[in-house]
Design an enzyme around this catalytic site. Structure first.
Site, PDB file in Angstrom:
ATOM      1  N   ASN A  11       0.585  34.888  45.789  1.00 22.94           N
ATOM      2  CA  ASN A  11       0.006  36.514  46.012  1.00 22.94           C
ATOM      3  C   ASN A  11      -0.041  36.704  47.098  1.00 22.94           C
ATOM      4  O   ASN A  11      -1.340  35.838  48.058  1.00 22.94           O
ATOM      5  CB  ASN A  11      -0.937  37.119  44.660  1.00 22.94           C
ATOM      6  CG  ASN A  11      -1.920  38.325  45.580  1.00 22.94           C
ATOM      7  OD1 ASN A  11      -0.842  38.913  46.082  1.00 22.94           O
ATOM      8  ND2 ASN A  11      -2.778  38.639  45.313  1.00 22.94           N
ATOM      9  N   LYS A  13      -0.288  39.218  49.347  1.00 21.66           N
ATOM     10  CA  LYS A  13      -0.997  40.472  49.941  1.00 21.66           C
ATOM     11  C   LYS A  13      -0.093  40.895  51.003  1.00 21.66           C
ATOM     12  O   LYS A  13       0.581  41.226  51.205  1.00 21.66           O
ATOM     13  CB  LYS A  13      -2.724  39.539  49.798  1.00 21.66           C
ATOM     14  CG  LYS A  13      -3.278  39.318  49.154  1.00 21.66           C
ATOM     15  CD  LYS A  13      -4.554  39.133  48.898  1.00 21.66           C
ATOM     16  CE  LYS A  13      -5.320  37.776  47.870  1.00 21.66           C
ATOM     17  NZ  LYS A  13      -6.769  38.037  47.866  1.00 21.66           N
ATOM     18  N   HIS A 101      -4.450  44.231  39.744  1.00 24.79           N
ATOM     19  CA  HIS A 101      -5.210  43.316  40.645  1.00 24.79           C
ATOM     20  C   HIS A 101      -6.551  43.580  40.953  1.00 24.79           C
ATOM     21  O   HIS A 101      -6.162  44.835  41.417  1.00 24.79           O
ATOM     22  CB  HIS A 101      -4.442  43.012  41.635  1.00 24.79           C
ATOM     23  CG  HIS A 101      -4.677  41.748  42.695  1.00 24.79           C
ATOM     24  ND1 HIS A 101      -6.250  41.685  43.382  1.00 24.79           N
ATOM     25  CD2 HIS A 101      -4.774  40.319  42.717  1.00 24.79           C
ATOM     26  CE1 HIS A 101      -6.265  40.716  44.368  1.00 24.79           C
ATOM     27  NE2 HIS A 101      -5.290  40.311  43.839  1.00 24.79           N
ATOM     28  N   GLU A 103      -8.281  43.736  43.483  1.00 20.07           N
ATOM     29  CA  GLU A 103      -8.368  44.825  45.039  1.00 20.07           C
ATOM     30  C   GLU A 103      -7.718  46.482  44.694  1.00 20.07           C
ATOM     31  O   GLU A 103      -7.847  46.747  45.508  1.00 20.07           O
ATOM     32  CB  GLU A 103      -7.251  44.072  46.135  1.00 20.07           C
ATOM     33  CG  GLU A 103      -8.341  42.765  46.435  1.00 20.07           C
ATOM     34  CD  GLU A 103      -6.931  41.825  47.190  1.00 20.07           C
ATOM     35  OE1 GLU A 103      -5.944  41.888  47.122  1.00 20.07           O
ATOM     36  OE2 GLU A 103      -8.050  40.855  47.283  1.00 20.07           O
ATOM     37  N   GLU A 173      -9.337  36.114  37.072  1.00 21.47           N
ATOM     38  CA  GLU A 173      -9.556  36.551  38.643  1.00 21.47           C
ATOM     39  C   GLU A 173     -11.441  36.526  38.449  1.00 21.47           C
ATOM     40  O   GLU A 173     -11.150  37.523  38.912  1.00 21.47           O
ATOM     41  CB  GLU A 173      -8.361  37.175  39.297  1.00 21.47           C
ATOM     42  CG  GLU A 173      -7.785  36.136  39.054  1.00 21.47           C
ATOM     43  CD  GLU A 173      -6.875  36.874  40.866  1.00 21.47           C
ATOM     44  OE1 GLU A 173      -6.399  35.471  41.386  1.00 21.47           O
ATOM     45  OE2 GLU A 173      -6.657  37.815  41.116  1.00 21.47           O
ATOM     46  N   GLY A 179     -10.781  34.620  47.683  1.00 21.73           N
ATOM     47  CA  GLY A 179     -11.293  35.202  49.014  1.00 21.73           C
ATOM     48  C   GLY A 179     -12.181  34.462  49.671  1.00 21.73           C
ATOM     49  O   GLY A 179     -12.685  34.808  50.851  1.00 21.73           O
ATOM     50  N   SER A 219      -9.868  31.475  44.524  1.00 16.31           N
ATOM     51  CA  SER A 219     -10.017  30.577  45.124  1.00 16.31           C
ATOM     52  C   SER A 219      -9.509  29.282  45.226  1.00 16.31           C
ATOM     53  O   SER A 219     -10.793  27.558  45.176  1.00 16.31           O
ATOM     54  CB  SER A 219     -11.829  30.256  45.639  1.00 16.31           C
ATOM     55  OG  SER A 219     -12.129  31.417  47.151  1.00 16.31           O
TER      56      SER A 219
END
Ligand code: PEP
Length: 258
Positions: A11, A13, A101, A103, A173, A179, A219
């Site tokens: 991904n 992003k 996701h 985010e 996730e 991240g 990660s």
């Protein structure tokens, strides 16, 4: 028990313009050997503006790499300035679309209901959703992680048929691992991925649950992928930061031989 083909997806992003994207996939292909493509699926999810370029590259170089998108709108067309529809993605040979996701849930207000509509749009147009679920640090520390994830699953899958559920990929996730450089332990990731499979079994029956591919994301790096992927209920990885390095992503994809 049905064999589940592992799936490793990058991904990207909001990173890499279309020229940089071409370079990244070319370098990735250079680092990968034929054996890396065998028995597993490799997917890259670049930004929208690079999809056409990567589609062309995959076709012209006959790369066994699947194309993914990071989101889409749930309507097929209309006055939705700035949005991209599922049929537009399908026309670009997009195979997978990330739905929900964390985010997008956190920054763009995507509720389970919105994610559910996106799943339907993706499946309506013959693509496969990668449904992302995961708890926050506060929820984990409060002991609510499994309840939160089960709730996201139920809400996002509301009314989805067995046929459509059997095409689904779920990505677990944990938000606190995305991240941050702090991955879930293989044991914690396994526990949650098993809980996801159990819940899908409750909703759709044992056959669908056994065939379901569950990725871990958060990660993932060359140094931890093997232990994570070695867990019985983890069938792949969704990789953010490390997928922007062709070397690291190739090491992750090639973890079986390194
Ligand atoms: C992600 O954004 O899906 C992700 C897993 O990111 P990272 O690998 O950078 O934690």
């Amino acid at each position: 028990m049905p064999e589940r083909t592992p799936i490793i997806a990058g991904n990207w992003k909001m990173h890499r313009d279309h020229l940089e994207a071409i370079q990244l996939v070319q370098k990735l292909a250079y680092h990968l050997g034929e054996e890396d493509y065998e028995g597993q699926e490799i997917v890259v999810c670049p930004p929208f503006v690079a999809l056409r370029s990567i589609q062309t590259l995959i076709q012209s170089d006959k790369l066994p790499i699947g194309l993914g998108a990071q989101t889409c709108h749930d309507e097929d067309e209309g006055a939705f300035t700035g949005e991209i529809s599922a049929p537009m993605l399908a026309r670009l040979d997009v195979r997978y679309v990330l739905c929900g996701h964390s985010e997008r849930r956190a920054m763009f207000g995507e509720t389970n209901e919105v994610v559910n509509r996106k799943l339907r749009a993706v499946q309506r147009h013959g693509m496969r959703p990668i449904l992302c679920v995961g708890e926050s640090l506060e929820q984990r520390e409060g002991g609510d992680a499994v309840d939160v994830v089960v709730d996201q699953l139920r809400g996002s899958l509301d009314g989805i048929s067995i046929a459509d559920a059997s095409e689904l990929v779920v990505a677990y996730e944990p938000v606190w691992a995305i991240g941050t450089g702090r991955n879930a332990t293989p044991q914690d990731a396994q526990e949650m991925c098993a809980a996801i499979r159990t819940e899908v079994g409750e909703l759709y029956g044992a056959g669908t649950a056994e065939g379901l591919r569950v990725q871990y994301g958060g990660s993932v790096k060359p140094g931890n992928v093997r232990d994570l992927m070695g867990q019985p209920d983890i069938d792949g990885a969704l990789v953010g930061g490390a997928s922007l390095s062709s070397e690291d992503f190739a090491l992750i994809v090639g973890h079986r031989r390194h």
